[in-house]
Design a protein around this motif. Structure first.
Motif, PDB file in Angstrom:
ATOM      1  N   TRP A 119       0.857  -1.181   0.000  1.00 52.26           N
ATOM      2  CA  TRP A 119       0.000   0.000   0.000  1.00 52.26           C
ATOM      3  C   TRP A 119       0.891   1.227   0.000  1.00 52.26           C
ATOM      4  O   TRP A 119       1.857   1.325   0.732  1.00 52.26           O
ATOM      5  CB  TRP A 119      -1.016  -0.003   1.126  1.00 52.26           C
ATOM      6  N   LEU A 120       0.579   2.141  -0.918  1.00 49.66           N
ATOM      7  CA  LEU A 120       1.424   3.294  -1.182  1.00 49.66           C
ATOM      8  C   LEU A 120       0.603   4.570  -1.218  1.00 49.66           C
ATOM      9  O   LEU A 120      -0.586   4.538  -1.540  1.00 49.66           O
ATOM     10  CB  LEU A 120       2.101   3.162  -2.554  1.00 49.66           C
ATOM     11  N   VAL A 126      10.214   3.538  -9.420  1.00 44.49           N
ATOM     12  CA  VAL A 126      11.629   3.183  -9.298  1.00 44.49           C
ATOM     13  C   VAL A 126      11.988   3.206  -7.814  1.00 44.49           C
ATOM     14  O   VAL A 126      11.845   4.247  -7.161  1.00 44.49           O
ATOM     15  CB  VAL A 126      12.518   4.178 -10.075  1.00 44.49           C
ATOM     16  N   PRO A 127      12.448   2.080  -7.260  1.00 45.38           N
ATOM     17  CA  PRO A 127      12.746   2.068  -5.821  1.00 45.38           C
ATOM     18  C   PRO A 127      13.917   2.983  -5.471  1.00 45.38           C
ATOM     19  O   PRO A 127      14.922   3.014  -6.181  1.00 45.38           O
ATOM     20  CB  PRO A 127      13.078   0.603  -5.530  1.00 45.38           C
ATOM     21  N   VAL A 146       5.442   6.690  -0.926  1.00 39.99           N
ATOM     22  CA  VAL A 146       5.885   6.090   0.327  1.00 39.99           C
ATOM     23  C   VAL A 146       4.919   4.943   0.591  1.00 39.99           C
ATOM     24  O   VAL A 146       3.718   5.066   0.328  1.00 39.99           O
ATOM     25  CB  VAL A 146       5.887   7.108   1.499  1.00 39.99           C
ATOM     26  N   GLY A 147       5.450   3.822   1.062  1.00 41.06           N
ATOM     27  CA  GLY A 147       4.556   2.695   1.264  1.00 41.06           C
ATOM     28  C   GLY A 147       5.125   1.584   2.110  1.00 41.06           C
ATOM     29  O   GLY A 147       6.244   1.656   2.617  1.00 41.06           O
ATOM     30  N   ALA A 167       9.114   1.537   2.301  1.00 43.51           N
ATOM     31  CA  ALA A 167       9.893   1.871   1.115  1.00 43.51           C
ATOM     32  C   ALA A 167       9.504   3.224   0.556  1.00 43.51           C
ATOM     33  O   ALA A 167       8.429   3.755   0.846  1.00 43.51           O
ATOM     34  CB  ALA A 167       9.718   0.784   0.056  1.00 43.51           C
ATOM     35  N   LEU A 168      10.412   3.760  -0.263  1.00 45.21           N
ATOM     36  CA  LEU A 168      10.190   4.985  -1.028  1.00 45.21           C
ATOM     37  C   LEU A 168      10.482   4.673  -2.487  1.00 45.21           C
ATOM     38  O   LEU A 168      11.440   3.948  -2.788  1.00 45.21           O
ATOM     39  CB  LEU A 168      11.115   6.103  -0.541  1.00 45.21           C
ATOM     40  N   TRP A 169       9.644   5.211  -3.371  1.00 47.49           N
ATOM     41  CA  TRP A 169       9.828   5.028  -4.804  1.00 47.49           C
ATOM     42  C   TRP A 169       9.702   6.379  -5.495  1.00 47.49           C
ATOM     43  O   TRP A 169       8.922   7.231  -5.078  1.00 47.49           O
ATOM     44  CB  TRP A 169       8.752   4.133  -5.393  1.00 47.49           C
TER      45      TRP A 169
END
Length: 193
Positions: free
Chosen positions: A22-23, A69-70, A105-106, A54-56
């Motif tokens: 979930w982002l 893109v990670p 962000v997720g 994580a951030l993409w």
């Protein structure tokens, strides 16, 4: 803080797939190009369950993570089950893009079939279509989020309770010692004791 929720947990959800992401999509604001931590509120699931924050980067800025893109991912564990409390996960200082670009962000991982891991704020008054879900029967890969996805799409009736915290220059209330002299960089030699 990059956020869409108003801080009130209204519900917790899941999908009938073991692997979920979930982002939330955000636009980079001036002076806040560096994210230093991620905050997440957990739904109903056993505390101590593994997950990743994580951030993409969103290369085309459309709010759809098909091309995400990670930039950074970090292992964490769930806690504070269904309280609405935001748990802060310190992450390496991460540049999320130039001002005006978009990023996500997720949280993602593998979750039990009876769990409701995603905390949702359903009564936000802000514009919708910023929260995105990926559900899959195969493990989710941060560098190809939608590969093998059984369900994916924008959620329009609420916002996930996941946030990115940014500090000007990447430091919140911390002194920096870039030259490793043992003294904070903002101090003149006679100013620190």
């Amino acid at each position: 803080t990059y956020r869409h929720d108003d801080g009130t947990l209204n519900s917790a959800v899941s999908w009938p797939h073991a692997h979920l992401a979930w982002l939330a999509s955000h636009e980079v604001r001036p002076g806040h190009e560096i994210v230093t931590s991620v905050q997440v509120a957990w739904g109903s699931m056993p505390p101590g369950s593994p997950a990743k924050v994580a951030l993409w980067r969103d290369p085309n800025g459309d709010g759809d993570p098909a091309d995400a893109v990670p930039l950074m991912e970090m292992e964490t564990t769930s806690s504070e089950e269904f309280t609405g409390s935001l748990v802060e996960v310190d992450v390496p200082d991460t540049w999320v893009g130039p001002v005006g670009s978009r990023f996500f962000v997720g949280v993602y991982g593998t979750f039990g079939s009876s769990w409701l891991p995603i905390a949702v704020d359903t009564d936000t008054t802000l514009a919708s279509q910023r929260s995105y879900l990926v559900a899959s029967d195969a493990p989710i890969q941060s560098d190809d989020l939608l590969s093998g996805a059984a369900v994916s799409g924008v959620i329009g009736d609420g916002d996930w309770m996941v946030r990115a915290v940014s500090c000007p220059g990447g430091h919140c209330g911390e002194s920096v010692d870039v030259d490793y002299s043992g003294q904070p960089d903002e101090c003149e030699p006679s100013d620190c004791n």
